[in-house]
Design a protein around this motif. Sequence first.
Motif, PDB file in Angstrom:
ATOM      1  N   ALA A  26      14.711  11.937  30.891  1.00  0.00           N
ATOM      2  CA  ALA A  26      13.858  12.364  30.039  1.00  0.00           C
ATOM      3  C   ALA A  26      13.241  11.139  29.822  1.00  0.00           C
ATOM      4  O   ALA A  26      11.941  11.420  28.853  1.00  0.00           O
ATOM      5  CB  ALA A  26      14.691  12.779  28.285  1.00  0.00           C
ATOM      6  N   ALA A  27      13.743   9.943  30.165  1.00  0.00           N
ATOM      7  CA  ALA A  27      13.052   8.753  29.868  1.00  0.00           C
ATOM      8  C   ALA A  27      11.606   8.646  30.734  1.00  0.00           C
ATOM      9  O   ALA A  27      11.243   7.147  30.813  1.00  0.00           O
ATOM     10  CB  ALA A  27      14.366   7.601  29.935  1.00  0.00           C
ATOM     11  N   LEU A  75      23.586   0.862  41.767  1.00  0.00           N
ATOM     12  CA  LEU A  75      23.754  -1.031  40.652  1.00  0.00           C
ATOM     13  C   LEU A  75      23.319  -0.459  39.183  1.00  0.00           C
ATOM     14  O   LEU A  75      24.135  -1.485  38.359  1.00  0.00           O
ATOM     15  CB  LEU A  75      23.834  -1.838  41.853  1.00  0.00           C
ATOM     16  N   HIS A  76      21.813  -0.511  39.106  1.00  0.00           N
ATOM     17  CA  HIS A  76      21.861  -0.604  38.031  1.00  0.00           C
ATOM     18  C   HIS A  76      22.235   0.544  36.458  1.00  0.00           C
ATOM     19  O   HIS A  76      21.150   0.481  35.908  1.00  0.00           O
ATOM     20  CB  HIS A  76      20.038  -1.040  38.561  1.00  0.00           C
ATOM     21  N   MET A  77      22.411   2.044  37.504  1.00  0.00           N
ATOM     22  CA  MET A  77      22.660   2.990  36.211  1.00  0.00           C
ATOM     23  C   MET A  77      24.028   2.002  35.622  1.00  0.00           C
ATOM     24  O   MET A  77      25.112   1.603  36.295  1.00  0.00           O
ATOM     25  CB  MET A  77      23.222   3.775  37.422  1.00  0.00           C
ATOM     26  N   HIS A  92      14.558   0.130  30.952  1.00  0.00           N
ATOM     27  CA  HIS A  92      14.743  -1.698  31.274  1.00  0.00           C
ATOM     28  C   HIS A  92      15.684  -1.679  32.567  1.00  0.00           C
ATOM     29  O   HIS A  92      15.090  -2.409  33.569  1.00  0.00           O
ATOM     30  CB  HIS A  92      15.816  -1.266  30.504  1.00  0.00           C
ATOM     31  N   GLN A  93      16.533  -0.840  32.762  1.00  0.00           N
ATOM     32  CA  GLN A  93      17.067  -0.749  34.236  1.00  0.00           C
ATOM     33  C   GLN A  93      16.645  -0.780  35.385  1.00  0.00           C
ATOM     34  O   GLN A  93      17.129  -0.840  36.477  1.00  0.00           O
ATOM     35  CB  GLN A  93      18.719   0.139  33.903  1.00  0.00           C
ATOM     36  N   SER A 118       6.762   2.730  35.593  1.00  0.00           N
ATOM     37  CA  SER A 118       6.294   1.214  34.774  1.00  0.00           C
ATOM     38  C   SER A 118       5.414   0.509  36.112  1.00  0.00           C
ATOM     39  O   SER A 118       4.664   0.580  37.206  1.00  0.00           O
ATOM     40  CB  SER A 118       7.903   0.259  34.964  1.00  0.00           C
ATOM     41  N   SER A 119       4.295  -0.164  35.495  1.00  0.00           N
ATOM     42  CA  SER A 119       3.296  -1.735  36.169  1.00  0.00           C
ATOM     43  C   SER A 119       4.054  -2.866  35.789  1.00  0.00           C
ATOM     44  O   SER A 119       3.765  -3.743  36.037  1.00  0.00           O
ATOM     45  CB  SER A 119       2.016  -1.373  35.749  1.00  0.00           C
ATOM     46  N   ALA A 120       5.154  -2.972  36.274  1.00  0.00           N
ATOM     47  CA  ALA A 120       5.861  -4.660  35.944  1.00  0.00           C
ATOM     48  C   ALA A 120       5.558  -5.219  36.877  1.00  0.00           C
ATOM     49  O   ALA A 120       5.231  -4.390  38.484  1.00  0.00           O
ATOM     50  CB  ALA A 120       7.575  -4.518  35.882  1.00  0.00           C
TER      51      ALA A 120
END
Length: 275
Positions: free
Chosen positions: A186-187, A145-147, A257-258, A193-195
């Motif tokens: 690539a990203a 859903l976040h793509m 971000h996504q 992430s350590s969010a």
Amino acid sequence: MHRYALVFFCVCFSASCLAWGGRGHAAIGALAQQNLTPAALSQVQELLRDDLDRYEQASGRTTLAAVASWPDEIREVAMKTDPAAYKGWHVRGNQVCSTKLGPCKDGHCVDELIISYTRILRDKSQSHRARNEALKWVVHLVGDLHMPLHSGINRNGGGAKVSMEDVELKPDATLHTIWDNELANAALKGWKSSARLEQNVPALTEDAPTRWMLETRDVALHEVYEPLSGFSCEAKLPEPIRIDAAYQQRSVAVVRHQIEMAGLRLAQLLNESLP
Ligand SMILES: [Zn+2]
């Protein structure tokens, strides 16, 4: 050669090019797991006990990252006998230039399925297998859903042919496949992430996945389509659409971000569903 182009080259000549967004789903599963409450984590571990793979054999998988692509794997098997198996389950065709929701046949689209599988996951009267599979669907579909292109499309849909500056693509590459693979890989290469999930966030309402999807539809408009040269809501761009180096560079922050939004929201959903 451009720095990003070199990354794409490496990615595309390795086996990961064949994976269907597997790296993104694993990153989301890992981030969610890092943000589970102790109670939710122990229930997740129990639900993944005796997990089965796409051939219904013991998978030995014990983490959200490891099981996150299972719905893609079972679809691959099912499509050998039924090419339309699970068609539409991982997406919803919301038009980016409209506020109307896209169609959802029999409740089989990304946001509605997250809502219905979350109900099964919460329901302790359901069988262990049903809840195990519901967990794997929720983990995967919150990622899908976040793509951006799973939640929003335009006249040049996800199937639009593309070419990429300084990058050799397979002939069947599309706007959708480069966001799933080349741009995502690539990203994510070398990034973790350590969010952290904020404390005391308001509890989710049952329709939260639909709100997340509409927000992602806007990301598709502003980050996937608008940066394409010549884009307008009314016109269809001539194909192949050229993905220049600036677009590739810009997509890195969008993908990260996504992935973070997906991982943190998935953690919250699981924490509330498995208290
Ligand atoms: Zn999927």
